[in-house]
Write an enzyme that holds these catalytic residues in place. Structure first.
Site, PDB file in Angstrom:
ATOM      1  N   HIS A  20       0.841  -1.201   0.000  1.00 60.35           N
ATOM      2  CA  HIS A  20       0.000   0.000   0.000  1.00 60.35           C
ATOM      3  C   HIS A  20       0.874   1.247   0.000  1.00 60.35           C
ATOM      4  O   HIS A  20       0.614   2.213  -0.714  1.00 60.35           O
ATOM      5  CB  HIS A  20      -0.912   0.026   1.236  1.00 60.35           C
ATOM      6  N   LYS A 298      -1.399  -9.700   3.658  1.00 59.70           N
ATOM      7  CA  LYS A 298      -1.814 -10.052   5.013  1.00 59.70           C
ATOM      8  C   LYS A 298      -2.102 -11.553   5.108  1.00 59.70           C
ATOM      9  O   LYS A 298      -1.683 -12.221   6.045  1.00 59.70           O
ATOM     10  CB  LYS A 298      -3.065  -9.226   5.346  1.00 59.70           C
TER      11      LYS A 298
END
Ligand code: ME8
Length: 500
Positions: A20, A298
């Site tokens: 990100h 994740k």
């Protein structure tokens, strides 16, 4: 000219990771470069808060989706100043103004005849929030991106007539070879188009966490349509009492990762055409940051925490590392060891040390006074075409190769110090003029590379330019002066202190 640039908006099902951060950094480099050029820039980023990815994560955590969204959106928001991101607005898709605008635009798509009621029967990945075509299903009916088993869905929902836009999209790709960049990604989009477009679900019947469909409040819009529309809706409320749509739409650049290419290069332009809006000028696709050759995510548990790196070494170092280590547009491995190696060798040594030495020598040999003399013609020649060459690359969004060109000059300046050995000139009584020229040329070269590096490393370059008494970081300041302007230098703390 107006220049509107966006990042993808991040799912708030988890905390921000380096992938990100990478997308924000690359977008910020372009936004800052365009501001240097004097363009009227608007830079948008934000969070994608509806749909299964968030609803499922909230359920697993035993909390309301809104609570999870509020908590994680805050973390994504905090990441931006920490990374020195110069965004002009932060959109959350749970903003009521966004939700109302989504309803308004999709109602128009409906009224224009592009929506019909149907039954969806097929594969669905709740992590991608994607209805998979047969060609996109992995072995054993798994998601090729997440590796999880896909669910078989059967539900009545509203459909968007994507297939009706086949020809218009083909024409768009034909007429604008730079619509999708880099070129290899355009080919990928084109290949998807050539398989023949099928209509897609526009709504979800079983999900409650989303924007409700105005003509059928039992359903919510499929999260991707709600999310994509952020690029348009934000302009209507980012500035209170002002609608920026006419000023900034169509967007100049949507920066996205390669996993969401289909949504941005196929669904998005079709949806815009269906809503009587213009498609964006470019969709710019970056690769993935990998760790040990695997995508950082994740669900794979191999995430590097950008906050930890920034706390230890500062945002500039992280920004530099990402742009330098990963050739923009391609995938690239990142690691703590790789970061430290570049920090020591390139930032602390080649750039930081060059800056401290230059300022220290001007202080020591000339009492802080910059000699106002002609600069070295040979060194100047090595910088001659640099701004144009960098601009050429940055105008094509070749971020890593532009940085490489600038860094070659940082190295050139280090060689210049060794060649001229100012400490020896300082000991020779008749070498005053040579020393003046050397110091003036070094300071000028350092100033020029710092202006060019400014979009990449905004904070340290600004500090250095201040210390050189030449704070102007606009594009007009990228030329290597024939005659040094003089002035005074001030003390400069190490730009990249040695690591413990
Ligand atoms: O896809 N390396 O959200 P997201 C580089 N909400 N980039 C990465 C990455 C990695 N390891 N992992 C993710 C979504 N990204 C949607 C977008 S836009 C209207 C909606 C990139 O949080 C990814 O490619 O899963 C995407 O561009 C962005 O991070 C957000 O990913």
């Amino acid at each position: 000219m107006s220049f509107y640039i966006t990042t993808a908006i991040d799912y708030v099902n988890a905390q921000p990771h380096m992938g990100h951060a990478y997308e924000k950094i690359t977008t910020d480099v372009i936004a800052r470069y365009m501001r240097q050029r004097g363009e009227d820039v608007f830079f948008l980023t934000g969070t994608d808060e509806h749909g299964e990815p968030v609803a499922d994560a909230a359920q697993r955590a035993g909390i309301d989706p809104r609570e999870l969204a509020d908590r994680n959106a805050e973390r994504f928001k905090r990441l931006l100043p920490a990374l020195e991101i110069s965004n002009d607005f932060f959109i959350r898709t749970t903003d009521p103004q966004h939700e109302r605008k989504v309803q308004e635009i999709l109602q128009r798509v409906h009224d224009n005849g592009h929506v019909y009621a149907g039954v969806y029967e097929g594969w669905y990945c709740p992590k991608c929030a994607d209805f998979k075509t047969e060609g996109e299903v992995g072995p054993g009916n798994t998601c090729p991106i997440h590796g999880i088993e896909l669910s078989r869905e059967h539900e009545n929902n509203w459909f968007f007539r994507l297939s009706a836009f086949q020809q218009q999209l083909e024409a768009l790709f034909d007429e604008r070879p730079d619509f999708v960049l880099p070129q290899a990604r355009a080919n990928e989009a084109r290949a998807f188009l050539e398989q023949g477009l099928q209509d897609v679900s526009l709504s979800r019947a079983r999900l409650r966490w989303g924007v409700s469909v105005p003509w059928d409040p039992e359903q919510v819009f499929y999260v991707w349509f709600d999310a994509l529309l952020n690029y348009v809706t934000a302009l209507s409320y980012a500035r209170e009492g002002e609608d920026l749509t006419a000023r900034y739409w169509p967007a100049s650049v949507h920066m996205i990762g390669k996993d969401i290419l289909k949504f941005h290069t196929i669904y998005w332009p079709a949806l815009l055409l269906a809503a009587d809006l213009e498609p964006p000028r470019h969709v710019l696709i970056h690769g993935f940051l990998l760790m040990d050759d695997r995508k950082m995510s994740k669900s794979l548990g191999n995430v590097l925490d950008p906050f930890a790196v920034i706390d230890a070494y500062g945002a500039d170092a992280l920004r530099y590392y990402c742009l330098r280590e990963v050739s923009f547009g391609q995938d690239g491995n990142v690691s703590a060891a790789g970061f430290e190696a570049r920090y020591d060798a390139e930032l602390a040594n080649e750039y930081g040390n060059l800056a401290s030495r230059t300022i220290a020598m001007i202080s020591r040999y000339r009492d802080g006074e910059l000699p106002a003399v002609a600069t070295d013609a040979a060194l100047r020649a090595d910088f001659q075409a640099l701004p144009e060459q960098v601009a050429e690359r940055l105008d094509r969004f070749e971020l890593s190769s532009a940085l490489e060109l600038i860094w070659q000059r940082v190295r050139r300046l280090n060689r210049y110090v060794e060649e001229r050995a100012p400490w020896q000139l300082a000991r020779q009584p008749d070498a005053g003029a040579a020393l003046d020229q050397t110091l003036a040329s070094l300071a000028e070269g350092l100033r020029v590379v710092s202006v060019l590096l400014h979009p990449y490393m905004p904070a340290c370059t600004q500090r250095l330019l201040q210390a050189l008494g030449a704070p102007d970081a606009d594009w007009g300041a990228t030329g290597f002066a024939e005659q040094a302007a003089g002035g005074r230098v001030c003390a400069l703390e190490a730009l990249f202190p040695k690591r413990n």
